[in-house]
Design a protein around this motif. Structure first.
Motif, PDB file in Angstrom:
ATOM      1  N   ALA A 197       0.665  -0.972  -0.137  1.00 15.66           N
ATOM      2  CA  ALA A 197      -0.141  -0.253  -0.369  1.00 15.66           C
ATOM      3  C   ALA A 197       0.270   1.339  -0.024  1.00 15.66           C
ATOM      4  CB  ALA A 197      -0.536  -0.043   1.380  1.00 15.66           C
ATOM      5  N   ARG A 198       1.545   0.951   1.034  1.00 14.66           N
ATOM      6  CA  ARG A 198       2.891   2.609   0.722  1.00 14.66           C
ATOM      7  C   ARG A 198       3.191   2.353  -0.790  1.00 14.66           C
ATOM      8  NH1 ARG A 198       5.569   0.819   6.575  1.00 14.66           N
ATOM      9  NH2 ARG A 198       3.572   1.839   7.934  1.00 14.66           N
ATOM     10  N   MET A 199       4.033   1.731  -1.056  1.00 20.21           N
ATOM     11  CA  MET A 199       4.081   1.769  -2.402  1.00 20.21           C
ATOM     12  C   MET A 199       3.462   1.761  -4.027  1.00 20.21           C
ATOM     13  SD  MET A 199       7.551  -1.940  -3.164  1.00 20.21           S
ATOM     14  CE  MET A 199       6.144  -2.440  -2.311  1.00 20.21           C
ATOM     15  N   LEU A 200       2.424   1.857  -3.311  1.00 20.54           N
ATOM     16  CA  LEU A 200       1.142   1.728  -4.729  1.00 20.54           C
ATOM     17  C   LEU A 200       1.166   4.210  -4.165  1.00 20.54           C
ATOM     18  CD1 LEU A 200      -0.123   1.177  -6.213  1.00 20.54           C
ATOM     19  CD2 LEU A 200      -2.486   0.437  -4.463  1.00 20.54           C
ATOM     20  N   THR A 201       0.711   4.371  -2.681  1.00 24.44           N
ATOM     21  CA  THR A 201       1.423   5.021  -3.416  1.00 24.44           C
ATOM     22  C   THR A 201       2.108   5.987  -3.774  1.00 24.44           C
ATOM     23  OG1 THR A 201      -0.732   5.396  -0.880  1.00 24.44           O
ATOM     24  CG2 THR A 201       0.997   7.313  -1.143  1.00 24.44           C
ATOM     25  N   GLU A 202       3.395   5.738  -3.621  1.00 27.24           N
ATOM     26  CA  GLU A 202       4.463   6.387  -4.211  1.00 27.24           C
ATOM     27  C   GLU A 202       4.009   6.665  -4.995  1.00 27.24           C
ATOM     28  OE1 GLU A 202       7.962   9.064  -3.819  1.00 27.24           O
ATOM     29  OE2 GLU A 202       6.396   8.308  -2.370  1.00 27.24           O
ATOM     30  N   LEU A 203       3.904   5.202  -6.005  1.00 27.08           N
ATOM     31  CA  LEU A 203       3.771   4.631  -7.132  1.00 27.08           C
ATOM     32  C   LEU A 203       2.873   6.390  -7.763  1.00 27.08           C
ATOM     33  CD1 LEU A 203       3.959   3.206 -10.315  1.00 27.08           C
ATOM     34  CD2 LEU A 203       2.315   2.048  -8.798  1.00 27.08           C
ATOM     35  N   LEU A 204       1.555   6.294  -7.229  1.00 28.22           N
ATOM     36  CA  LEU A 204       0.851   7.369  -7.578  1.00 28.22           C
ATOM     37  C   LEU A 204       1.261   8.768  -8.057  1.00 28.22           C
ATOM     38  CD1 LEU A 204      -2.407   5.605  -6.466  1.00 28.22           C
ATOM     39  CD2 LEU A 204      -1.801   5.296  -8.977  1.00 28.22           C
ATOM     40  N   ARG A 205       1.814   8.822  -7.176  1.00 29.37           N
ATOM     41  CA  ARG A 205       2.420  10.087  -6.699  1.00 29.37           C
ATOM     42  C   ARG A 205       3.465  10.524  -7.823  1.00 29.37           C
ATOM     43  NH1 ARG A 205       3.707   9.752  -1.672  1.00 29.37           N
ATOM     44  NH2 ARG A 205       2.102  11.021  -0.475  1.00 29.37           N
ATOM     45  N   THR A 206       4.650   8.922  -8.229  1.00 31.55           N
ATOM     46  CA  THR A 206       5.712   9.355  -9.345  1.00 31.55           C
ATOM     47  C   THR A 206       5.156   8.722 -10.629  1.00 31.55           C
ATOM     48  OG1 THR A 206       7.094   7.582  -8.761  1.00 31.55           O
ATOM     49  CG2 THR A 206       7.153   9.737  -7.237  1.00 31.55           C
ATOM     50  N   GLN A 207       4.642   7.369 -10.771  1.00 28.40           N
ATOM     51  CA  GLN A 207       4.549   6.963 -11.928  1.00 28.40           C
ATOM     52  C   GLN A 207       5.946   5.719 -12.246  1.00 28.40           C
ATOM     53  OE1 GLN A 207       3.157  10.320 -12.494  1.00 28.40           O
ATOM     54  NE2 GLN A 207       1.137   9.398 -11.559  1.00 28.40           N
ATOM     55  N   ASP A 208       7.088   5.985 -11.367  1.00 30.97           N
ATOM     56  CA  ASP A 208       7.737   5.439 -11.696  1.00 30.97           C
ATOM     57  C   ASP A 208       7.343   3.922 -11.607  1.00 30.97           C
ATOM     58  OD1 ASP A 208      10.803   4.314 -10.941  1.00 30.97           O
ATOM     59  OD2 ASP A 208      11.269   5.371  -9.265  1.00 30.97           O
ATOM     60  N   THR A 209       7.950   3.130 -12.990  1.00 39.49           N
ATOM     61  CA  THR A 209       7.412   2.237 -13.102  1.00 39.49           C
ATOM     62  C   THR A 209       8.439   1.086 -12.400  1.00 39.49           C
ATOM     63  OG1 THR A 209       8.995   2.039 -14.868  1.00 39.49           O
ATOM     64  CG2 THR A 209       6.510   3.146 -16.164  1.00 39.49           C
ATOM     65  N   ALA A 210       9.615   1.118 -11.626  1.00 40.49           N
ATOM     66  CA  ALA A 210       9.878   0.181 -10.565  1.00 40.49           C
ATOM     67  C   ALA A 210       9.419   0.257  -9.310  1.00 40.49           C
ATOM     68  CB  ALA A 210      11.642   1.246 -10.354  1.00 40.49           C
ATOM     69  N   ILE A 211       8.728   0.728  -9.268  1.00 46.14           N
ATOM     70  CA  ILE A 211       7.803   0.780  -7.811  1.00 46.14           C
ATOM     71  C   ILE A 211       7.215   0.035  -8.321  1.00 46.14           C
ATOM     72  CG2 ILE A 211       6.170   1.511  -6.204  1.00 46.14           C
ATOM     73  CD1 ILE A 211       7.671   4.003  -6.220  1.00 46.14           C
ATOM     74  N   ALA A 212       6.275  -0.204  -9.519  1.00 43.95           N
ATOM     75  CA  ALA A 212       5.418  -1.078 -10.482  1.00 43.95           C
ATOM     76  C   ALA A 212       5.670  -2.356 -10.221  1.00 43.95           C
ATOM     77  CB  ALA A 212       4.739  -0.749 -11.652  1.00 43.95           C
ATOM     78  N   GLU A 213       7.227  -2.387 -10.519  1.00 42.23           N
ATOM     79  CA  GLU A 213       7.653  -4.018 -10.543  1.00 42.23           C
ATOM     80  C   GLU A 213       8.199  -4.298  -9.379  1.00 42.23           C
ATOM     81  OE1 GLU A 213       8.536  -5.769 -12.758  1.00 42.23           O
ATOM     82  OE2 GLU A 213       7.352  -4.561 -14.288  1.00 42.23           O
ATOM     83  N   ALA A 214       8.108  -3.425  -7.893  1.00 44.07           N
ATOM     84  CA  ALA A 214       8.636  -3.939  -6.853  1.00 44.07           C
ATOM     85  C   ALA A 214       7.253  -4.223  -5.959  1.00 44.07           C
ATOM     86  CB  ALA A 214       8.881  -2.505  -6.235  1.00 44.07           C
ATOM     87  N   ILE A 215       5.807  -3.815  -6.254  1.00 45.86           N
ATOM     88  CA  ILE A 215       4.326  -4.633  -5.773  1.00 45.86           C
ATOM     89  C   ILE A 215       4.307  -5.774  -6.195  1.00 45.86           C
ATOM     90  CG2 ILE A 215       2.035  -3.210  -6.199  1.00 45.86           C
ATOM     91  CD1 ILE A 215       3.051  -0.686  -6.237  1.00 45.86           C
ATOM     92  N   ARG A 216       4.837  -5.519  -8.035  1.00 45.27           N
ATOM     93  CA  ARG A 216       4.423  -7.365  -8.121  1.00 45.27           C
ATOM     94  C   ARG A 216       5.212  -8.183  -7.450  1.00 45.27           C
ATOM     95  NH1 ARG A 216       2.373  -7.652 -13.622  1.00 45.27           N
ATOM     96  NH2 ARG A 216       3.311  -9.322 -14.077  1.00 45.27           N
ATOM     97  N   ASN A 217       6.379  -7.482  -7.244  1.00 49.32           N
ATOM     98  CA  ASN A 217       7.614  -8.609  -6.751  1.00 49.32           C
ATOM     99  C   ASN A 217       7.184  -9.408  -5.052  1.00 49.32           C
ATOM    100  OD1 ASN A 217       9.026  -8.704  -9.106  1.00 49.32           O
ATOM    101  ND2 ASN A 217      10.285  -7.533  -8.058  1.00 49.32           N
ATOM    102  N   GLU A 218       6.211  -8.176  -4.170  1.00 49.88           N
ATOM    103  CA  GLU A 218       5.682  -7.959  -3.202  1.00 49.88           C
ATOM    104  C   GLU A 218       4.290  -9.061  -3.265  1.00 49.88           C
ATOM    105  OE1 GLU A 218       7.774  -7.410   0.032  1.00 49.88           O
ATOM    106  OE2 GLU A 218       8.836  -7.377  -2.053  1.00 49.88           O
ATOM    107  N   ASP A 219       4.041  -8.720  -4.118  1.00 50.90           N
ATOM    108  CA  ASP A 219       2.499  -9.577  -3.885  1.00 50.90           C
ATOM    109  C   ASP A 219       2.495 -11.538  -4.776  1.00 50.90           C
ATOM    110  OD1 ASP A 219      -0.818 -10.164  -5.009  1.00 50.90           O
ATOM    111  OD2 ASP A 219       0.895 -10.763  -7.283  1.00 50.90           O
ATOM    112  N   ASP A 220       3.860 -11.581  -4.682  1.00 49.96           N
ATOM    113  CA  ASP A 220       4.125 -12.969  -5.341  1.00 49.96           C
ATOM    114  C   ASP A 220       4.407 -13.400  -3.714  1.00 49.96           C
ATOM    115  OD1 ASP A 220       4.615 -13.153  -7.974  1.00 49.96           O
ATOM    116  OD2 ASP A 220       6.165 -12.817  -7.918  1.00 49.96           O
ATOM    117  N   LYS A 221       4.925 -12.959  -2.879  1.00 53.91           N
ATOM    118  CA  LYS A 221       5.264 -13.437  -1.876  1.00 53.91           C
ATOM    119  C   LYS A 221       4.090 -13.623  -1.278  1.00 53.91           C
ATOM    120  CE  LYS A 221       9.722 -10.941  -0.996  1.00 53.91           C
ATOM    121  NZ  LYS A 221      10.395  -9.511  -0.625  1.00 53.91           N
TER     122      LYS A 221
END
Length: 217
Positions: free
Chosen positions: A132-156
């Motif tokens: 959730a914290r990463m998602l907030t930052e993603l929506l603020r910055t549109q940094d695609t690296a954060i999107a990848e990080a979210i997907r990795n955490e979702d796998d866990k």
């Protein structure tokens, strides 16, 4: 007119960030209430869900007004339509937090899940909060690296979700029927929370790059 339109698009982004912040606060409190059997905190999450719903509704109204007044095309149209879909996913994430809190309230003063599964749910909750914290930052910055990080955490989260099912279906499981139901429901709520975040991340990634990420990748 173009300057006004761009200002409205920035307001849409700001409101998405605001809703994501509310969702982050919600899941932080929900997981704490769940793990600690804190009924007061659970009630707070349940009551505050109306704030998330209202913020999502107001954003939807703004987006619809933009579509009607500005009649955007191409990428601008995709931004506004994506905002409507992202808003819906954020609202559902708030619902998942509420469901987690409702379990804590229903089982108070007992813990929701048996002792054997509590470390799993502590970790699942930690991952949801981080997502959730990463998602907030993603929506603020549109940094695609954060999107990848979210997907990795979702796998866990997915792996932990499967481990809960393996446990409750295993021969060594001694829990009562209510323990089985509560554990599987709680696990599903945590897993769906993360899934909605991934869905949003894919939309942001698409807007930023033009490349759509398939669901199974």
């Amino acid at each position: 007119m173009r300057e006004v339109f761009q200002q409205e698009l920035r307001e849409v982004q700001d409101r998405l960030v605001e809703i994501a912040s509310l969702v982050t606060e919600s899941i932080e409190k929900a997981t704490q209430a769940f793990n600690e059997s804190n009924v007061t905190l659970a009630e707070t999450v349940i009551a505050d869900d109306d704030k998330i719903d209202a913020a999502a509704y107001e954003l939807d109204e703004l987006a619809i007004q933009i579509l009607a007044r500005q009649q955007p095309v191409a990428r601008d149209l995709r931004i506004v339509v994506s905002a409507l879909r992202i808003s819906a996913s954020l609202e559902r994430m708030g619902d998942m937090s509420t469901h987690i809190s409702q379990l804590a309230r229903y089982r108070f003063p007992e813990k929701v899940v048996p002792k054997k599964l509590r470390p799993t749910f502590v970790e699942m909750g930690r991952l949801d909060v981080e997502i959730a914290r990463m998602l907030t930052e993603l929506l603020r910055t549109q940094d695609t690296a954060i999107a990848e990080a979210i997907r990795n955490e979702d796998d866990k989260v997915d792996a932990l979700h499967l481990s809960v099912f393996d446990t409750v279906l295993g021969e060594s499981w001694k829990g009562e029927a209510v323990d089985t139901v509560d554990s599987t429901l709680a696990s599903r709520y945590h897993e769906r929370f993360a899934d909605h975040a991934v869905s949003i991340a894919k939309k942001v990634q698409y807007l930023a790059t033009g490349d759509w990420i398939p669901s199974d990748s």
